[in-house]
Design a protein around this motif. Structure first.
Motif, PDB file in Angstrom:
ATOM      1  N   ASP A 282       0.703  -1.313  -0.016  1.00  0.00           N
ATOM      2  CA  ASP A 282       0.100   0.059  -0.110  1.00  0.00           C
ATOM      3  C   ASP A 282       0.859   1.228  -0.175  1.00  0.00           C
ATOM      4  N   PRO A 283       1.001   1.948  -1.075  1.00  0.00           N
ATOM      5  CA  PRO A 283       1.906   3.153  -1.125  1.00  0.00           C
ATOM      6  C   PRO A 283       1.280   4.080  -0.265  1.00  0.00           C
ATOM      7  N   GLU A 284       0.362   4.257   0.448  1.00  0.00           N
ATOM      8  CA  GLU A 284      -0.291   5.165   1.253  1.00  0.00           C
ATOM      9  C   GLU A 284       0.357   4.994   2.656  1.00  0.00           C
ATOM     10  N   GLN A 285       0.706   3.809   2.810  1.00  0.00           N
ATOM     11  CA  GLN A 285       1.529   3.455   4.216  1.00  0.00           C
ATOM     12  C   GLN A 285       3.122   3.815   3.960  1.00  0.00           C
ATOM     13  N   ALA A 286       3.587   3.124   2.960  1.00  0.00           N
ATOM     14  CA  ALA A 286       5.045   3.642   2.552  1.00  0.00           C
ATOM     15  C   ALA A 286       5.283   3.526   1.205  1.00  0.00           C
ATOM     16  N   GLN A 287       5.995   4.688   0.710  1.00  0.00           N
ATOM     17  CA  GLN A 287       6.090   4.521  -0.757  1.00  0.00           C
ATOM     18  C   GLN A 287       7.318   3.663  -0.999  1.00  0.00           C
ATOM     19  N   PHE A 288       7.229   3.105  -2.256  1.00  0.00           N
ATOM     20  CA  PHE A 288       8.552   2.453  -2.908  1.00  0.00           C
ATOM     21  C   PHE A 288       8.572   2.705  -4.309  1.00  0.00           C
ATOM     22  N   PRO A 289       9.873   2.210  -4.571  1.00  0.00           N
ATOM     23  CA  PRO A 289      10.294   2.679  -6.189  1.00  0.00           C
ATOM     24  C   PRO A 289       9.354   1.798  -7.201  1.00  0.00           C
ATOM     25  N   LEU A 290       9.165   2.254  -8.331  1.00  0.00           N
ATOM     26  CA  LEU A 290       8.667   1.662  -9.462  1.00  0.00           C
ATOM     27  C   LEU A 290       9.366   0.317  -9.911  1.00  0.00           C
ATOM     28  N   ILE A 291      10.411   0.243  -9.941  1.00  0.00           N
ATOM     29  CA  ILE A 291      11.214  -0.970 -10.252  1.00  0.00           C
ATOM     30  C   ILE A 291      10.894  -1.873  -9.382  1.00  0.00           C
ATOM     31  N   LEU A 292      10.677  -1.826  -8.023  1.00  0.00           N
ATOM     32  CA  LEU A 292      10.443  -2.756  -7.394  1.00  0.00           C
ATOM     33  C   LEU A 292       8.945  -3.517  -7.807  1.00  0.00           C
ATOM     34  N   ILE A 293       8.071  -3.017  -8.627  1.00  0.00           N
ATOM     35  CA  ILE A 293       7.256  -3.910  -9.253  1.00  0.00           C
ATOM     36  C   ILE A 293       7.419  -4.192 -10.511  1.00  0.00           C
ATOM     37  N   THR A 294       7.997  -3.553 -11.295  1.00  0.00           N
ATOM     38  CA  THR A 294       8.130  -4.000 -12.847  1.00  0.00           C
ATOM     39  C   THR A 294       9.487  -4.841 -13.071  1.00  0.00           C
ATOM     40  N   HIS A 295      10.520  -4.570 -12.043  1.00  0.00           N
ATOM     41  CA  HIS A 295      11.814  -4.980 -12.417  1.00  0.00           C
ATOM     42  C   HIS A 295      12.268  -4.685 -13.740  1.00  0.00           C
ATOM     43  N   HIS A 296      11.967  -3.638 -14.302  1.00  0.00           N
ATOM     44  CA  HIS A 296      12.202  -3.474 -15.758  1.00  0.00           C
ATOM     45  C   HIS A 296      12.478  -1.727 -15.571  1.00  0.00           C
ATOM     46  N   SER A 297      13.801  -1.284 -16.017  1.00  0.00           N
ATOM     47  CA  SER A 297      14.255  -0.248 -16.060  1.00  0.00           C
ATOM     48  C   SER A 297      13.699   0.924 -16.863  1.00  0.00           C
ATOM     49  N   GLY A 298      12.994  -0.046 -18.000  1.00  0.00           N
ATOM     50  CA  GLY A 298      12.428   0.851 -19.003  1.00  0.00           C
ATOM     51  C   GLY A 298      11.041   1.543 -18.715  1.00  0.00           C
ATOM     52  N   THR A 299      10.765   0.962 -17.691  1.00  0.00           N
ATOM     53  CA  THR A 299       9.240   1.861 -17.284  1.00  0.00           C
ATOM     54  C   THR A 299      10.001   3.031 -16.386  1.00  0.00           C
ATOM     55  N   GLU A 300      10.698   2.870 -15.803  1.00  0.00           N
ATOM     56  CA  GLU A 300      11.252   4.419 -14.995  1.00  0.00           C
ATOM     57  C   GLU A 300      11.786   5.167 -16.429  1.00  0.00           C
ATOM     58  N   THR A 301      12.296   4.821 -17.323  1.00  0.00           N
ATOM     59  CA  THR A 301      12.767   5.702 -18.173  1.00  0.00           C
ATOM     60  C   THR A 301      11.623   6.460 -19.158  1.00  0.00           C
ATOM     61  N   LEU A 302      10.698   5.817 -19.235  1.00  0.00           N
ATOM     62  CA  LEU A 302       9.432   6.036 -19.689  1.00  0.00           C
ATOM     63  C   LEU A 302       8.683   7.228 -18.778  1.00  0.00           C
ATOM     64  N   VAL A 303       8.841   6.923 -17.585  1.00  0.00           N
ATOM     65  CA  VAL A 303       7.900   8.120 -16.571  1.00  0.00           C
ATOM     66  C   VAL A 303       8.944   9.266 -16.701  1.00  0.00           C
ATOM     67  N   SER A 304      10.380   9.420 -16.655  1.00  0.00           N
ATOM     68  CA  SER A 304      11.009  10.700 -16.785  1.00  0.00           C
ATOM     69  C   SER A 304      10.922  11.214 -18.220  1.00  0.00           C
ATOM     70  N   ASP A 305      10.706  10.402 -19.191  1.00  0.00           N
ATOM     71  CA  ASP A 305      10.686  10.732 -20.418  1.00  0.00           C
ATOM     72  C   ASP A 305       9.289  11.426 -20.577  1.00  0.00           C
ATOM     73  N   CYS A 306       8.246  10.961 -20.235  1.00  0.00           N
ATOM     74  CA  CYS A 306       6.865  11.545 -20.176  1.00  0.00           C
ATOM     75  C   CYS A 306       6.781  12.691 -19.327  1.00  0.00           C
ATOM     76  N   LEU A 307       7.449  12.839 -18.151  1.00  0.00           N
ATOM     77  CA  LEU A 307       7.217  14.039 -17.651  1.00  0.00           C
ATOM     78  C   LEU A 307       8.219  15.221 -18.016  1.00  0.00           C
ATOM     79  N   HIS A 308       9.450  14.786 -18.766  1.00  0.00           N
ATOM     80  CA  HIS A 308      10.264  15.735 -19.274  1.00  0.00           C
ATOM     81  C   HIS A 308       9.722  16.070 -20.680  1.00  0.00           C
ATOM     82  N   ALA A 309       8.978  15.371 -21.326  1.00  0.00           N
ATOM     83  CA  ALA A 309       8.339  16.079 -22.525  1.00  0.00           C
ATOM     84  C   ALA A 309       6.844  16.425 -22.456  1.00  0.00           C
ATOM     85  N   THR A 310       6.336  16.269 -21.017  1.00  0.00           N
ATOM     86  CA  THR A 310       4.907  16.638 -20.669  1.00  0.00           C
ATOM     87  C   THR A 310       3.911  16.177 -21.794  1.00  0.00           C
ATOM     88  N   THR A 311       4.302  14.982 -22.267  1.00  0.00           N
ATOM     89  CA  THR A 311       3.188  14.357 -23.296  1.00  0.00           C
ATOM     90  C   THR A 311       3.164  12.847 -22.889  1.00  0.00           C
TER      91      THR A 311
END
Ligand code: ADP
Length: 583
Positions: A282-311
């Motif tokens: 439950d992220p409301e109890q304690a936050q944790f990194p995305l990689i802990l769920i997907t085990h794929h660095s590509g998902t983290e790259t997508l997040v930073s790309d979309c926040l950077h490009a705002t699209t």
């Protein structure tokens, strides 16, 4: 609060009492001084008149003393000449008295030839005295009258004691009355305060009012409080409803959804995502990194790309899940709320689509290859014929026979491909009729008997004359039987046997078994022989005129009738093909 108001009021009251005491004291003192001044002025006036009437100093003084003495407060009379020499004193021998020229009241009287007043300690008597000096121009004498302040002081003390007693009584009464009336006033406020605390703790049902029945500022306040609590209750319940609705919607989504903060921490993941990635955190109890769920660095790259490009940005990646490794089309879309930037990740499972794509490409490659082989062979033999072989009748005939076989193989291949694609496109068979399956088995056995004989293989339909009525397409069932029996003949040993057995397992379920006693199929091949173009021995299959599609057609027809096809085999002992059908 009660204590503070109470303390404040008490301080104000005590200060007011003290101030009014001091004021009263000062007023009385001033009044007393005025009375004394008037009193002493009158006495001095009487003495002047007596002295003008040529009465002796002694008699004039005594008559004034008689008139103006008050109880034990006796007037003292002193007559002073303008040079300060004392001519007469009612209490002391004038001859013994010092020069009075510089007494303040004498100085004043001589200065303005009228009156002078002074309240001070008498040098002669050592008492606190009030002095009044009146200069008489007619007598050329300063008439000084004085009176002791001792009684006045006692009066003051008495007054002070009385005042203190009265004020103390008033104070006690005020403390008691003030306490109870303040309690009455503050009780609704305390009730309001307690209600406010309960609202803060989340109890929005609380209302105040029992103590505020009558109309007042407090009842207005309680009305406002109740209205506010009511509004809060409605808003909170509305918010709770919306939250619950949103929760249900998000958690019912079949698409896994994860919300990730700019920091890379997960702030929300729906139930589908929790189940799919097997992360029930439950992220409301304690936050944790995305990689802990997907085990794929590509998902983290997508997040930073979309926040950077705002699209929104998407990418395809293979992620391990509870259902194994799946190919996802992951989309990260930026969102803004409460001044924070986050990204919503959605995971679209494209594994099946990709698998189909792969199978299709493989199929196209296989078909091309399968078609090219006989074609190349045909063209080769035609070339050879053109280059002279046609003039050698024996060779030419043999070549033409080969061309004929290859053309037949091409024909067979194309018709199998067409049959397969036709069955694959069908959702259900609309050409169903009722017929006797055992009769059809007999027909096919007769049809393939010649082929079986050429290979010295016997066909044995085991059901005999029994009538087994089924509801299916006789054409498709014939195709199943031909493919299975033909294989059982082709891949059998010399003198082998093919047994065909159909049995009803349930009112609408039939099991078809085709057994042979050929060389059998190794387990690693048994799983794959139903795939298109899969052969255990490609050259032998070709040599026997096989297309590699026969079993695939059987499997698809079985699936069309809600069933399945499998093989049970033992190397060296033969194979049994079992087709389960809902017919
Ligand atoms: P094919 O046209 O090559 O016969 P199928 O799809 O009918 O294609 O069969 C696939 C492969 O399965 C065959 O090439 C053969 O190797 C194997 N096979 C099929 N039936 C039998 C059987 N009765 N005994 C042994 N092997 C078999």
């Amino acid at each position: 609060m009660l204590r503070r108001i109470y303390g404040l009021i008490l301080t104000i009251v005590i200060l007011a009492i003290a101030a009014s005491g001091i004021a009263a004291f000062l007023i009385i003192e001033t009044y007393h001084d005025q009375v004394n001044e008037e009193y002493l002025t009158n006495a001095a006036g009487v003495i002047e008149q007596r002295l003008i009437a040529a009465t002796s100093y002694e008699q004039a003084a005594q008559s004034a003393i008689e008139i103006f003495s008050r109880g034990d407060e006796t007037i003292r009379v002193t007559l002073v000449r303008p040079d300060g020499q004392v001519a007469y004193d009612s209490e002391t021998d004038a001859a013994t008295m010092e020069n009075h020229l510089y007494r303040p009241e004498i100085q004043q009287a001589l200065g303005n030839f009228e009156t002078g007043i002074s309240i001070r300690k008498s040098n002669t008597l050592g008492l606190n005295m009030a002095y009044l000096a009146l200069y008489s121009p007619k007598l050329e004498l300063v008439i000084r009258t004085s009176i002791s302040n001792a009684n006045q002081m006692q009066g003051y003390i008495r007054l002070l004691v009385t005042l203190a007693a009265v004020f103390s009584l008033a104070l006690v009464a005020l403390i008691i009355l003030g306490y109870f009336s303040l309690r009455m006033i503050t009780r609704p406020l305390v009730e309001l305060k307690n209600a406010a605390i309960q609202v803060k703790q989340g109890d929005y049902k609380i209302r105040v009012g029992s103590l505020l029945a009558e109309k007042s500022e407090l009842s207005d306040l309680s009305d406002a409080f109740n209205a506010m609590a009511g509004h809060l209750q409605a808003t909170v319940s509305d918010l709770e409803d919306r939250n619950a609705r949103l929760d249900v919607i998000l958690n019912s989504l079949v698409v896994p959804l994860i919300v990730v903060a700019r920091s890379g921490d997960v702030v929300f993941l729906n139930k589908t995502a929790q189940d799919l990635f097997d992360r029930h955190l439950d992220p409301e109890q304690a936050q944790f990194p995305l990689i802990l769920i997907t085990h794929h660095s590509g998902t983290e790259t997508l997040v930073s790309d979309c926040l950077h490009a705002t699209t929104a940005v998407s990418g395809e990646m293979t992620i391990s899940t509870v259902r194994g490794s799946l190919i996802f089309n992951v989309t990260a879309s930026p969102i803004h709320y409460s001044g924070t930037e986050s990204a919503i990740l959605t995971f679209l499972d494209v594994s099946q689509a990709r698998q189909l794509q792969r199978l299709r490409s493989e199929f196209v490659a296989n078909v091309t290859h399968e078609l090219r082989t006989p074609l190349t062979s045909i063209r080769g033999f035609i070339e050879t014929l053109r280059h002279g072989a046609i003039d050698k009748p024996d060779v030419a005939r043999r070549f033409l026979d080969i061309i004929d076989v290859e053309a037949e193989r091409l024909h067979q291949l194309i018709s199998d491909i067409l049959v397969l694609s036709e069955i694959e496109d069908l959702r259900e068979d609309k050409e169903k009729t009722s017929f006797n399956l055992n009769a059809l088995i007999d027909d096919v056995a007769v049809l393939l008997d010649e082929t079986a004989s050429t290979r010295n293989v016997s066909i044995v339909p085991e059901a005999g004359d029994e009538i087994l009525m089924v509801s299916a397409s006789p054409f498709r069932m014939k195709q199943v039987l031909i493919n299975l029996i033909d294989n059982a003949i082709k891949y059998n040993r010399e003198g082998g046997r093919v047994a065909i057995h159909a049995v009803r397992l349930a009112p609408n379920r039939v099991e078809l078994r085709v057994s042979d006693n050929g060389p059998g199929i190794a387990p690693e091949h048994a799983e794959r022989i139903f795939e298109r173009f899969y052969r255990v021995d490609t050259s032998r299959s070709r040599e026997l005129g096989g297309t590699g599609l026969g079993l695939s057609i059987v499997k698809h027809i079985a699936q069309l009738y809600g069933g399945s096809a499998r093989v049970e085999s033992k190397i060296g002992q033969g194979s049994t093909f079992i087709v389960d059908l809902m017919i």
